[in-house]
Scaffold this active site. Structure first.
Site, short mmCIF file in Angstrom:
data_model
loop_
_atom_site.label_atom_id
_atom_site.label_comp_id
_atom_site.label_asym_id
_atom_site.label_seq_id
_atom_site.Cartn_x
_atom_site.Cartn_y
_atom_site.Cartn_z
N SER A 1 4.99 -10.29 1.28
CA SER A 1 5.20 -10.29 -0.16
C SER A 1 4.04 -10.92 -0.90
CB SER A 1 6.49 -11.05 -0.50
OG SER A 1 6.38 -12.41 -0.07
N HIS B 1 7.36 -3.47 1.59
CA HIS B 1 7.92 -4.73 1.08
C HIS B 1 9.36 -4.52 0.65
CE1 HIS B 1 8.12 -8.04 -2.17
NE2 HIS B 1 8.53 -8.50 -1.00
N GLU C 1 8.72 -1.60 -2.01
CA GLU C 1 7.35 -1.34 -2.47
C GLU C 1 6.52 -0.82 -1.29
OE1 GLU C 1 6.60 -4.55 -6.03
OE2 GLU C 1 6.54 -5.31 -3.98
N ASN D 1 5.98 -8.89 -8.15
CA ASN D 1 5.51 -10.27 -8.22
C ASN D 1 4.27 -10.43 -9.08
OD1 ASN D 1 7.49 -11.65 -6.77
ND2 ASN D 1 6.57 -11.10 -4.82
#
Length: 514
Positions: free
Chosen positions: A129, A150, A162, A200
């Site tokens: 991540s 991910h 992802e 993120n």
């Protein structure tokens, strides 16, 4: 990026291996098992793979108890589950997904060993991540078959995956990974190998702007959370959410993205959050973070949560004048009329609502109340009709009458009112403007498509709208204008609109001839 090259998902008849048997590894293994694959579990610690297999058997039993899986499905899945003691037992895998420690040398060493253990047609994937997919693959002889997959925790429940292409990832490998995640019942999105990937990276302002308002002493944590939930439409406020995630975990991700982007001021971490981490106040898991979670020494029982600041009852004005177009807040005109307030409209000038005492109630625009005579700002709402709370801001120089009339007006519309400090951009408006800017910048730099960004932010962090859609609704000048005003007042570079947002606003001006 949502379009993939011609590729097929890895067939259910092929083996999937999962390396690392912690919470995430077990979750990914469960997803592959339920999708029909033979799954091999491997962990470097002896005995861990067997423990994980036993734990997965318990999970499958609970699915049967809840009616989500029949007994035959469980028995078939258990027959396909095989703990492995050595890497060479993964030789028949068509896909290996790694979920080990977030340490680059550990992952590089693991994949170097895997490259010699599996076949040439095996797809190698990392669930990282925070680390660079490109860097993990850097030491491989064949980095083209390496991709990021991910998953979000808990992997069996959350739909988003992802699919991350490193610098050397072959398009065919990324397309196969995408189709496989889709065949597993997930919602995959494609992105390039950028710090934080989609979620993120773009989510940083949701936390950062709330912490900045707190550090500026504009409002307390409980009030900021309440405004973002009840006015902005977010599922949770950033203070309660980071307490749930873990302050150490959230701060580490923020710091990692900031450092990976060469300490860009747009991603600057929060000093207040750093102090929490240094104090060991990591949130729910430690018993205290922004809020307390201890009751008689038992962290599992949540302590009394501070209440958000809510203004006392005030009398609503009998009549107001709406000057100009209130933009995203134009629905207030009809709402005030329906509430029995006499509303006069003036098309030129503004935008603001003129109050009986000559004060002005102005939509948040990135400026401060102290710059003007008797101005009270009100925050952006996802839906002014549906919002149950609104934030107002005023300076020490703003008259008490103007503040009271503004409070009374929104209370008349059925809203709780929180009066905060004279913070430019307020709470929801500056947060949304920054999310819009980060999304526009990511699209312009080829990180992901607009559609995949919105999908990722809605599914990955439960945003009420994706930032691209929010931008469309607000108008292409809105975020640029607000951030430009913020940048003028806080010239650190943090609020400088991206080139993508500038181009968007300029194109809008060209189209309108303004």
């Amino acid at each position: 990026m949502t379009e993939t090259a011609s590729a097929s998902a890895i067939a259910p008849s092929r083996t999937v291996a999962v390396v690392g048997t912690g919470t995430m590894g077990r979750g990914i293994a469960q997803v592959a098992l339920v999708a029909g694959h033979r799954v091999r579990l491997y962990d470097a610690v002896p005995g861990r793979a067997r423990e994980a297999a036993d734990a997965l058997a318990g999970r499958l039993d609970r699915l049967v108890e809840k009616g989500r899986l029949d007994a035959a499905g469980r028995d078939g899945a258990l027959a396909r589950l095989h703990p492995a003691e050595r890497l060479d037992e993964l030789a028949d895998a068509a896909l290996v997904v790694e979920a080990v420690l977030e340490q680059l040398p550990v992952k590089q060493e693991l994949f170097g060993a895997l490259e010699g253990a599996v076949g040439e047609d095996c797809l190698l994937a990392t669930n990282t991540s925070s680390l660079s997919v490109t860097a993990i693959a850097g030491a491989l002889r064949h980095p083209g078959r390496f991709v990021g997959l991910h998953f979000f925790n808990p992997a069996p429940l959350l739909p988003l995956v992802e699919v991350v292409s490193g610098f050397a990832t072959d398009e065919a490998a990324a397309a196969t990974a995408y189709e496989t995640a889709k065949a597993w019942g997930k919602t995959p999105v494609r992105c390039t190998d950028t710090p934080g990937f989609i979620v993120n990276r773009i989510a940083r302002p949701f936390y950062a702007e709330a912490f900045a308002v707190y550090e500026e002493r504009g409002a307390d944590a409980a009030t900021i959370d309440a405004v973002l939930r009840e006015c902005g439409g977010f599922r949770m406020g950033p203070f309660e959410l980071t307490d749930l995630i873990g302050q150490d975990v959230n701060e580490a991700v923020t710091r990692s993205v900031w450092e990976s982007l060469f300490q860009s001021p747009k991603f600057t971490p929060s000093l207040a959050q750093r102090r929490l981490v240094e104090s060991g106040l990591h949130g729910r898991k430690s018993g205290r973070g922004w809020f307390g979670y201890e009751d008689s020494g038992t962290p599992s029982k949540e302590a009394a949560r501070p209440e958000p600041h809510t203004a006392p009852p005030a009398e609503a004005p009998a009549a107001v004048t709406v000057v100009g177009d209130l933009g995203p807040a134009r629905e207030l005109v009809a709402m005030m009329t329906e509430a029995g307030i006499d509303v006069k409209t003036v098309n030129e000038g503004g935008p603001y609502i003129e109050l009986p005492g000559d004060g002005q109630l102005v939509p948040a625009d990135g400026k401060t109340s102290v710059e003007f005579a008797d101005v009270v700002y009100f925050d952006l709402a996802l839906d002014y009709r549906g919002a149950t709370r609104i934030a107002l801001s005023a300076s020490e120089d703003t008259s008490e009458r103007a503040v009271t009339e503004a409070v009374g007006l929104f209370q008349k519309l059925g809203k709780e009112v929180s009066v905060i400090g004279d913070v430019p951009g307020m709470i929801v408006a500056r947060t949304v403007a920054m999310l819009v800017d980060f999304a526009a910048d990511a699209v312009a730099k080829g990180v992901a498509s607009p559609e995949d960004i919105d999908t990722a932010m809605r599914l990955g962090v439960n945003y009420p709208l994706g930032p691209v859609e929010w931008n469309r609704r607000l108008g292409q000048d809105w975020a640029y204008d607000l951030l430009s005003a913020l940048h003028e007042r806080c010239p650190t570079g943090r609020y400088a609109p991206s080139l993508a947002l500038y181009r968007q606003a300029y194109a809008g001006d060209e189209e309108t001839g303004s």
